[in-house]
Motif scaffolding. Structure first.
Motif, PDB file in Angstrom:
ATOM      1  N   ASP A   6       0.840  -1.213   0.000  1.00  0.00           N
ATOM      2  CA  ASP A   6       0.000   0.000   0.000  1.00  0.00           C
ATOM      3  C   ASP A   6       0.870   1.257   0.000  1.00  0.00           C
ATOM      4  O   ASP A   6       0.557   2.247  -0.666  1.00  0.00           O
ATOM      5  CB  ASP A   6      -0.895   0.042   1.254  1.00  0.00           C
ATOM      6  CG  ASP A   6      -1.995  -1.010   1.231  1.00  0.00           C
ATOM      7  OD1 ASP A   6      -2.626  -1.159   0.185  1.00  0.00           O
ATOM      8  OD2 ASP A   6      -2.209  -1.667   2.269  1.00  0.00           O
ATOM      9  N   ILE A   7       1.951   1.204   0.757  1.00  0.00           N
ATOM     10  CA  ILE A   7       2.820   2.389   0.877  1.00  0.00           C
ATOM     11  C   ILE A   7       3.574   2.611  -0.439  1.00  0.00           C
ATOM     12  O   ILE A   7       3.723   3.745  -0.898  1.00  0.00           O
ATOM     13  CB  ILE A   7       3.823   2.212   2.057  1.00  0.00           C
ATOM     14  CG1 ILE A   7       3.080   1.739   3.312  1.00  0.00           C
ATOM     15  CG2 ILE A   7       4.603   3.485   2.284  1.00  0.00           C
ATOM     16  CD1 ILE A   7       1.879   2.562   3.711  1.00  0.00           C
ATOM     17  N   ILE A   8       3.992   1.507  -1.057  1.00  0.00           N
ATOM     18  CA  ILE A   8       4.675   1.625  -2.355  1.00  0.00           C
ATOM     19  C   ILE A   8       3.695   2.221  -3.382  1.00  0.00           C
ATOM     20  O   ILE A   8       4.059   3.084  -4.179  1.00  0.00           O
ATOM     21  CB  ILE A   8       5.198   0.232  -2.803  1.00  0.00           C
ATOM     22  CG1 ILE A   8       6.264  -0.279  -1.824  1.00  0.00           C
ATOM     23  CG2 ILE A   8       5.720   0.271  -4.241  1.00  0.00           C
ATOM     24  CD1 ILE A   8       7.575   0.493  -1.828  1.00  0.00           C
ATOM     25  N   HIS A   9       2.447   1.783  -3.338  1.00  0.00           N
ATOM     26  CA  HIS A   9       1.436   2.346  -4.256  1.00  0.00           C
ATOM     27  C   HIS A   9       1.198   3.826  -3.963  1.00  0.00           C
ATOM     28  O   HIS A   9       1.011   4.631  -4.878  1.00  0.00           O
ATOM     29  CB  HIS A   9       0.118   1.565  -4.136  1.00  0.00           C
ATOM     30  CG  HIS A   9       0.170   0.246  -4.834  1.00  0.00           C
ATOM     31  ND1 HIS A   9      -0.711  -0.775  -4.596  1.00  0.00           N
ATOM     32  CD2 HIS A   9       1.017  -0.222  -5.774  1.00  0.00           C
ATOM     33  CE1 HIS A   9      -0.410  -1.808  -5.360  1.00  0.00           C
ATOM     34  NE2 HIS A   9       0.632  -1.503  -6.081  1.00  0.00           N
ATOM     35  N   ARG A  10       1.218   4.197  -2.679  1.00  0.00           N
ATOM     36  CA  ARG A  10       1.021   5.620  -2.346  1.00  0.00           C
ATOM     37  C   ARG A  10       2.209   6.446  -2.839  1.00  0.00           C
ATOM     38  O   ARG A  10       2.035   7.578  -3.312  1.00  0.00           O
ATOM     39  CB  ARG A  10       0.820   5.790  -0.828  1.00  0.00           C
ATOM     40  CG  ARG A  10       0.531   7.237  -0.446  1.00  0.00           C
ATOM     41  CD  ARG A  10      -0.090   7.380   0.929  1.00  0.00           C
ATOM     42  NE  ARG A  10      -1.355   6.682   1.027  1.00  0.00           N
ATOM     43  CZ  ARG A  10      -1.603   5.718   1.918  1.00  0.00           C
ATOM     44  NH1 ARG A  10      -0.679   5.366   2.794  1.00  0.00           N
ATOM     45  NH2 ARG A  10      -2.766   5.127   1.945  1.00  0.00           N
TER      46      ARG A  10
END
Ligand code: SF4
Ligand code: F3S
Ligand code: FES
Length: 249
Positions: free
Chosen positions: A35-39
Motif C-alpha cells: 500500500d505504501i509503495i502504491h502511495r
C-alpha cells in the motif's frame, strides 16, 4: 494509531546503476508495505517500478526485500514496524534488476523447464491411476507453492555465489523433483537427475528457504532432506551400485 508519516528508503535504478532514495510517506491503520509503495507511486514517484497482481499473497509477484529480509510486499503489515523506524525496500538480490523493485526471474523458468514432467508407466490407461491417500497428501503440501521465488532468492548457494547458478536449480525445483520422486506412479529417474543435473549436493540444509516461504512449506524437512536420503540409500545400496556399474559398461 490512526495515521502517521513513515520514513521509507527505496532502491531506485536499473541494471547499470542505482541508489537508495529516501521518502516520507503517509501510513494508515491496517496497511501493508505494498500500500505504501502504491502511495509513493501515486504521490511522489510515478515512475517507480514494482511487480504485483493479487495483493492477497497468492500470485507470488510482489517479492522483494524489506530491511534485508526476503518477503512479499503485500503480506507484510506496516504494524510489524515501529513508526520511528526507517523501512528499506530493495529488489530481490539473487536475480538481475530490470528496474527499481522489479527483477528478471527468468532463471527460475529455465530451471523449471529442465525438470521433466510427471512420467507414468507406459501403457497405464485413464482410470488405472491409483494411489494411496497418504501419497496424495504428501504432494499437496508442495503444491501450495505460489512461485514467489523467495526461497530461490534466499538460498546462499546462488545468492552468494553467482557461478553456482548453472549447476544448482534451487530449493523450489529440488522440491518439485522430490515431489515427483515420491509419486508412486512416476517412473523417471529423479534421484540421479537431482544429484547430477540439479545440484542437490550443494544444499547443506541451512533451512533459510523454509524460513522465508510465505506458504509455510517445510521445503527442507519434507522435500530436500528426504530426497537426500533417497539418493544416499541408492548410492550405498550394493545391488543398485552393481546394476549401475553393469549398465555403464
Ligand atoms: Fe515461494 Fe515457498 Fe514456492 Fe519457494 S516454495 S517459491 S518460497 S511459495
Ligand atoms: Fe539452500 Fe534451502 Fe538447502 S536455503 S542450502 S536449499 S536448505
Ligand atoms: Fe500477489 Fe503479493 S501481489 S502475492
Amino acid at each position: 494509531m490512526m495515521s502517521y508519516k513513515a520514513n521509507f528508503r527505496v532502491w531506485r535504478g536499473d541494471v547499470d546503476s542505482g541508489e537508495l532514495r529516501d521518502y516520507t510517506v503517509e501510513v494508515n491503520e491496517g496497511e501493508v508495505v505494498l500500500d505504501i509503495i502504491h502511495r509513493l507511486q501515486a504521490t511522489q514517484a510515478p515512475d517507480l517500478a514494482v511487480r504485483w497482481n493479487c495483493k492477497a499473497g497468492k500470485c507470488g509477484s510482489c517479492s522483494a526485500e524489506i530491511n534485508g529480509r526476503p518477503r512479499l510486499l503485500c503480506m507484510t503489515r506496516m504494524s510489524t514496524f515501529s513508526a520511528e523506524e526507517t523501512i528499506t525496500v530493495t529488489p530481490m538480490r539473487t536475480f538481475p534488476v530490470v528496474r527499481d523493485l522489479v527483477t528478471d526471474v527468468s532463471f527460475n523458468y529455465t530451471k523449471a523447464r529442465q525438470v521433466p514432467s510427471f512420467t507414468p508407466p507406459e501403457g497405464l490407461k485413464a482410470g488405472e491411476y491409483r494411489m494411496e491417500q497418504v501419497d496424495v497428501e504428501r504432494s499437496q503440501e508442495f503444491r501450495k507453492c505460489i512461485e514467489c521465488f523467495l526461497c530461490q532468492n534466499t538460498c546462499h548457494v546462488i545468492r552468494d555465489f553467482e557461478d553456482n547458478k548453472p549447476a544448482f536449480s534451487g530449493p523450489r525445483y529440488l522440491m518439485r523433483i522430490a515431489e515427483l520422486d515420491m509419486h508412486p506412479l512416476d517412473v523417471a529417474d529423479r534421484q540421479k537427475a537431482a544429484q547430477e543435473e540439479h545440484g542437490l549436493g550443494y544444499c547443506n540444509i541451512t533451512k533459510c528457504c523454509t524460513d522465508v516461504c510465505p506458504e509455510h512449506i517445510k521445503i527442507t524437512d519434507n522435500a530436500l532432506i528426504p530426497m537426500k536420503e533417497r539418493v544416499a540409500d541408492r548410492k550405498y545400496d550394493p545391488l543398485v551400485w552393481l546394476g549401475d556399474k553393469i549398465l555403464r559398461r
